[in-house]
Design a protein around this motif. Structure first.
Motif, PDB file in Angstrom:
ATOM      1  N   ASP A   1     -18.687   4.729   9.593  1.00  0.00           N
ATOM      2  CA  ASP A   1     -17.562   4.449  10.482  1.00  0.00           C
ATOM      3  C   ASP A   1     -17.884   3.254  11.381  1.00  0.00           C
ATOM      4  O   ASP A   1     -18.421   3.408  12.478  1.00  0.00           O
TER       5      ASP A   1
ATOM      6  N   SER B   1     -15.666   1.311  12.773  1.00  0.00           N
ATOM      7  CA  SER B   1     -14.462   0.889  13.491  1.00  0.00           C
ATOM      8  C   SER B   1     -14.721   0.596  14.970  1.00  0.00           C
ATOM      9  O   SER B   1     -14.220  -0.401  15.503  1.00  0.00           O
TER      10      SER B   1
ATOM     11  N   LEU C   1      -7.991  -0.491  11.031  1.00  0.00           N
ATOM     12  CA  LEU C   1      -9.278  -0.116  10.440  1.00  0.00           C
ATOM     13  C   LEU C   1      -9.671   1.285  10.892  1.00  0.00           C
ATOM     14  O   LEU C   1     -10.104   2.098  10.066  1.00  0.00           O
ATOM     15  N   GLY C   2      -9.516   1.582  12.174  1.00  0.00           N
ATOM     16  CA  GLY C   2      -9.823   2.925  12.660  1.00  0.00           C
ATOM     17  C   GLY C   2      -8.968   3.985  11.996  1.00  0.00           C
ATOM     18  O   GLY C   2      -9.450   5.072  11.651  1.00  0.00           O
TER      19      GLY C   2
ATOM     20  N   ARG D   1     -11.769  -1.779   3.523  1.00  0.00           N
ATOM     21  CA  ARG D   1     -11.787  -1.935   4.971  1.00  0.00           C
ATOM     22  C   ARG D   1     -11.566  -3.381   5.395  1.00  0.00           C
ATOM     23  O   ARG D   1     -10.936  -3.641   6.419  1.00  0.00           O
TER      24      ARG D   1
END
Length: 398
Positions: free
Chosen positions: A220, A222, A249-250, A268
């Motif tokens: 992760d 983000s 993106l999150g 992504r």
């Protein structure tokens, strides 16, 4: 800084491999230490993938000693002191101790050294400058890397600005390591990265693209990417990624997690770009991405909020990987594509000609029409395709 209080590597499978013991014995007493990621990840209890060793021996002597015991080597970076040993369980990169002679932000001129601390001092972060004795497993820590690991702190060795000026790519490496290992933000590192961010423009686009992909492939990234934008770093390497794209993106990472989809750097990267195919193609060209990666970015950029209406029809049209990307990006469920492979239309143009239609554009038109209905009906079997064809043929003017 003096070497910190001794600690030892915990038990790990890789440290007891017979081939590694043979390698160490061939190099001789005191001539090898494990270094870098293998040491760091073992201390963290994380899987170890690559094993690196450091040695005061010159590359030619490393090759000779390993050759004498039947271990094959490849001079992968011999001018910079690196030899790759081919051993069972995974190759080992063995690099002669070095110290920097000069640097220009893109590459370094190095000289061989004999002091372990000199070698450690030229590395980027304290957590990457950890060495382990292959016999005792004692960890040699010259700059507080063990304590930084415990605190989940990514810290440059020495002055952060100086480390970055030696190799500007360390700005991006800092954020990648921060995303992977960090919990505490390092104020000096962030200030240095923000101050020197514009220097990234001078690096090769391939290096920037590769480092960006490594960051985006993490579980992760983000929050780290959002922080890069706050500090003005992201704008230098990816000006197309605005606040909305960073938020997307999150959302994508959350969707991947919710649907059990593995992280993917290209997906992504696509999330960080506006939904405009030419922009995806332009970014891919700038970062020197492969043709397939360029096509994928352009495909994902063509996404539509209606993509989720018929996921399998979408996958038939654009391919499963791109369809999954687009479904996740638009908030749709990719489950219908799990384990599914697009079928082939069970009809050929020759069969239409055999039904009495003259070869030419009319055959292609009928084939497209049958295919379109076949897709809309959920890819029925051959019998239904024959029935659809018969319907079209019977509706043709005589």
């Amino acid at each position: 800084m003096a070497e910190s209080t001794p600690t030892s590597l915990p038990a790990a499978e890789w440290t007891s491999r017979p081939q590694l013991a043979k390698l160490v014995e061939a190099l001789g007493p005191g001539n090898a230490r494990w270094v870098g990621g293998a040491v760091r990840d073992t201390l963290l209890g994380a899987p170890v993938h690559d094993i690196d060793a450091a040695t005061p021996l010159k590359p030619v002597e490393v090759i000779d000693r390993l050759d004498a015991v039947g271990i094959r080597t490849i001079p992968t970076g011999i001018d910079h002191g690196t030899v790759t040993a081919i051993v069972e369980g995974g190759n080992v990169e063995i690099t002669t101790l070095r110290h920097d002679v000069s640097t220009d932000g893109r590459r370094a001129t190095v000289a061989f050294a004999s002091d372990w601390k000199d070698d450690a001092a030229r590395r980027d972060f304290t957590i990457n400058a950890l060495y382990a004795d292959p016999h005792t497993l004692e960890v040699h820590d010259y700059f507080g890397g063990v304590a930084d690991l415990a605190a989940r702190r990514v810290r440059f060795i020495g002055d952060a600005r100086q480390r970055i000026r030696e190799d500007y790519l360390r700005i991006l490496r800092y954020f990648r390591f921060q995303s992977r290992f960090g919990s505490q933000l390092d104020a000096e590192a962030e200030e240095a990265c923000a101050e020197l961010a514009s220097s990234l423009k001078g690096l090769s686009r391939e290096r920037v693209g590769w480092e960006l992909q490594n960051l985006l492939a993490l579980p992760d990234p983000s929050a780290t990417v959002a922080r890069m934008r706050e500090l003005g770093v992201l704008q230098v390497i990816l000006p197309e990624a605005g606040k909305h794209e960073v938020e997307r993106l999150g959302q994508l990472v959350a969707a991947e997690t919710a649907h059990g989809v593995a992280p993917d750097a290209m997906r992504r990267l696509a999330a960080l770009l506006p939904a405009v195919p030419p922009v995806g193609e332009s970014v891919a060209a700038r970062l020197r991405l492969s043709r397939s990666q360029r096509e994928r970015l352009a495909c994902v950029a063509a996404r539509d909020m209606r993509d989720g209406d018929n996921p399998r029809a979408l996958a038939y049209a654009v391919g499963v990987p791109c369809a999954i990307d687009r479904l996740l990006m638009t908030g749709a469920d990719p489950a219908p594509l799990t384990g599914w492979e697009p079928p082939m239309l069970p009809l050929k143009g020759g069969e239409i000609v055999a039904s009495g239609v003259a070869a030419g554009p009319e055959v292609a038109r009928i084939l497209r029409s049958v295919e379109r209905q076949w897709v809309d009906e959920g890819f029925p079997d051959r019998a239904r395709v024959e029935a659809i064809l018969a319907e079209y043929l019977s509706a043709r003017p005589v």
